[in-house]
Every structure is written in C-alpha cells, then in structure tokens.
Design an enzyme around this catalytic site. Sequence first.
Site, mmCIF file in Angstrom:
data_model
loop_
_atom_site.group_PDB
_atom_site.id
_atom_site.type_symbol
_atom_site.label_atom_id
_atom_site.label_comp_id
_atom_site.label_asym_id
_atom_site.label_seq_id
_atom_site.Cartn_x
_atom_site.Cartn_y
_atom_site.Cartn_z
ATOM 1 N N ARG A 207 0.906 -1.309 -0.115
ATOM 2 C CA ARG A 207 -0.155 -0.003 0.091
ATOM 3 C C ARG A 207 0.959 1.173 0.090
ATOM 4 O O ARG A 207 0.578 2.208 -0.721
ATOM 5 C CB ARG A 207 -0.907 0.003 1.237
ATOM 6 C CG ARG A 207 -2.054 1.225 1.079
ATOM 7 C CD ARG A 207 -3.072 0.934 2.280
ATOM 8 N NE ARG A 207 -2.571 1.148 3.466
ATOM 9 C CZ ARG A 207 -3.246 0.865 4.750
ATOM 10 N NH1 ARG A 207 -4.498 0.705 4.305
ATOM 11 N NH2 ARG A 207 -2.756 0.946 5.986
ATOM 12 N N LYS B 92 -2.871 6.810 1.030
ATOM 13 C CA LYS B 92 -2.611 7.051 2.632
ATOM 14 C C LYS B 92 -1.616 8.118 2.574
ATOM 15 O O LYS B 92 -0.372 8.008 2.861
ATOM 16 C CB LYS B 92 -1.931 5.887 3.401
ATOM 17 C CG LYS B 92 -2.374 5.900 4.777
ATOM 18 C CD LYS B 92 -2.326 4.366 5.626
ATOM 19 C CE LYS B 92 -2.168 4.817 6.978
ATOM 20 N NZ LYS B 92 -3.234 5.434 7.759
ATOM 21 N N GLU C 210 -16.383 5.562 5.876
ATOM 22 C CA GLU C 210 -15.434 5.219 6.829
ATOM 23 C C GLU C 210 -15.627 6.028 7.993
ATOM 24 O O GLU C 210 -16.121 7.084 7.824
ATOM 25 C CB GLU C 210 -14.130 4.903 6.316
ATOM 26 C CG GLU C 210 -13.585 6.034 5.802
ATOM 27 C CD GLU C 210 -12.234 5.812 5.094
ATOM 28 O OE1 GLU C 210 -11.703 4.909 5.671
ATOM 29 O OE2 GLU C 210 -11.758 6.544 4.271
HETATM 30 N N1 PMP Z 1 -9.399 4.633 7.193
HETATM 31 C C1 PMP Z 1 -8.525 5.423 7.047
HETATM 32 C C2 PMP Z 1 -8.739 6.878 6.892
HETATM 33 C C3 PMP Z 1 -7.420 5.407 8.189
HETATM 34 O O1 PMP Z 1 -6.497 6.402 8.018
HETATM 35 C C4 PMP Z 1 -7.105 4.150 8.355
HETATM 36 C C5 PMP Z 1 -5.821 3.910 9.210
HETATM 37 N N2 PMP Z 1 -5.995 4.242 10.477
HETATM 38 C C6 PMP Z 1 -7.918 2.971 8.078
HETATM 39 C C7 PMP Z 1 -8.976 3.443 7.446
HETATM 40 C C8 PMP Z 1 -7.824 1.662 8.532
HETATM 41 O O2 PMP Z 1 -6.489 1.032 8.056
HETATM 42 P P1 PMP Z 1 -5.773 0.053 8.276
HETATM 43 O O3 PMP Z 1 -6.741 -1.041 8.578
HETATM 44 O O4 PMP Z 1 -4.818 -0.256 7.120
HETATM 45 O O5 PMP Z 1 -4.983 0.499 9.547
#
Ligand code: PMP
Length: 295
Positions: A52, A151, A184
Amino acid sequence: MAKRIWLDGKLVDSQLASVNVFDHGVLYGDGVFEGLRQYAGRVFKLEEHLRRLFDSAKSIRLPIPYTRGELAHAIQQTTDANNLTDSYIRLIITRGVGALGISPLNCAKPTVVIIADLIKMYSEETYRTGMAIITASTIRTSPAALSPKIKSLNYLNNIMAKWEAIDAGVSEAVMLNQLGYVCECTADNIFIVRDGVLFTPPEESGILLGITRGTVIELGSKNDIQVRQVNLTRHDLYTADECFLTGTGAEIVPVTSIDRRAIGNGYVGPVTQSLTEAFHQEVRSASVSPLPAAV
Ligand code: PMP
C-alpha cells in the site's frame, strides 16, 4: 516514548530526530505514510502495508529511495533499537527538503522516518462496552479529487470530521461520501452486522482499503460468516444489530450507539466478540513470509 528514531538511514536519539522546516511534508503535507503493528516480535501483514505504501507513493509520483526489503530491515532495526516486541510503527515518506513553492521538482530527495512506540487508542472499558459515535457533516474526499486509497499526509478532511466528533463529546465520526453513502470513520473502517451477516462499504464508496478491514473480511469468511461489501446508508447503521470499527491502531473497537440510536440492544454483540477473538489469535499466529532484500 521511543528512544531511537530511524531517520534517512540512521538511528537517531528521539530528542535529536527532527525534520527540516523546508521539508514539503511540513510545508504542504506532501508525502505518504503507513501505520503498522508488531505482535510478539513480528510485523503483522508487513507485505500488505509495504504494498500500500509503494502504491500510494507511485500514485503521487514519489520515488521511495529504498527497496521493500530494505524498509522491512529498517523497521526491524527500529523495533530492536527500542527493545520493542509489541508496538505500533509509523513509516513516513515525505517529498523532502525544497524551496518554498509547491512544485515537487524543488525537492532533491525524499525524507524517510520510522517511529516505533507503544500505542493505546482506547480504554479497556471501551473495548469491553463499546463506544458512541456520530455522523459527521464533513464528507469524505471524493475519489475524483484525491483517491482515499492514497494514505497521504493530508488528513485535514478527516480532522474536520474528528472535530465534529470532539464537539459532540464522542470519540469517532462516520464520514459519508458525496452520494450520502457511508464511507468510513476518520481513521478506521466500519462494519455492521444484521441478521448474522457482516456488511462493510465497498471499495467504490471512497474508502482507504484498510488492512485490518481485509483481515476481518477474511476471518468472517473463514468462520462461515457471510460478508457483503455493499453501499450502506445511515438507516442501515441505525438499524444494525452490531457495529464495530477496524484499524491497525484501534484493532477492532465496538460501537454501541450512533447518532444517539442504540445499536442492537446497546451491548457488544456476539459476532463482534467472536471476530475480535479470532483477530487476536490471527495477529499472534500469522505466518511471516520473509521479504527478499531485492524486492
Ligand atoms: N481509514 C482511514 C482513513 C485510515 O486512516 C485508516 C488507518 N488508520 C484506516 C481506515 C484503517 O486502515 P488499516 O486497517 O490499514 O490501519
């Protein structure tokens, strides 16, 4: 606090680890990052996180000056230098130091930082009894503007929604997309359970494709729980039997109230509990596939 920080190839005392004020990560939020977790000495889903990271960097035309194998080694060096076996790891790549002005051509080389430290996102009580969240009026950045799959160091969209949560006296806020569907939370993905089926917004809703989200989807399938990635409305959230959020930092955190509607009977439900147990087992038993240094 972490004692040693990995900064551009060297382990530096945390008191001395600083980034130049002309770094475009500071000036413009120009960069990408990953949040990873180490359990019992092993980084969980390291390959997925590095994938990622490299995808995010490629999308914004940021050349990472290390191979995946070198970064994996650097992460190990950082956790070792801090005597950590169970930690949260923050890997940051900025555009680097340049002149004022947003052009990325101003920057000679990216800055790479790795921080490993302890983290506790929520209290034991929150994990046991669940938490209240609200829906934010701030919508998630449209994929047409900037893909939420990146990200990036630009979290202002999420931070504005976080302010709404803070103002409402709760810990998290659900963000919708421009069509009004659930995306989300500000730093976590969201799941609901209804009649034993697990639902989560699909990739196309405009979410960060969380690695914890992926793990929970896999665990659901393995445990004979039907998983559906479909658009959800606020009504779907309000009428769910169970709800929880997922993220590397938060892991699986139960939600028992949304916009002042109790979710289900207001207690943490059985599907959330069994997935949480399965998740804790998975992170401790997940097999490690070593990365070849040349990847
Ligand atoms: N959505 C957002 C906007 C995030 O910043 C994150 C990470 N903290 C997640 C979802 C969760 O992703 P991950 O499970 O890969 O940490």
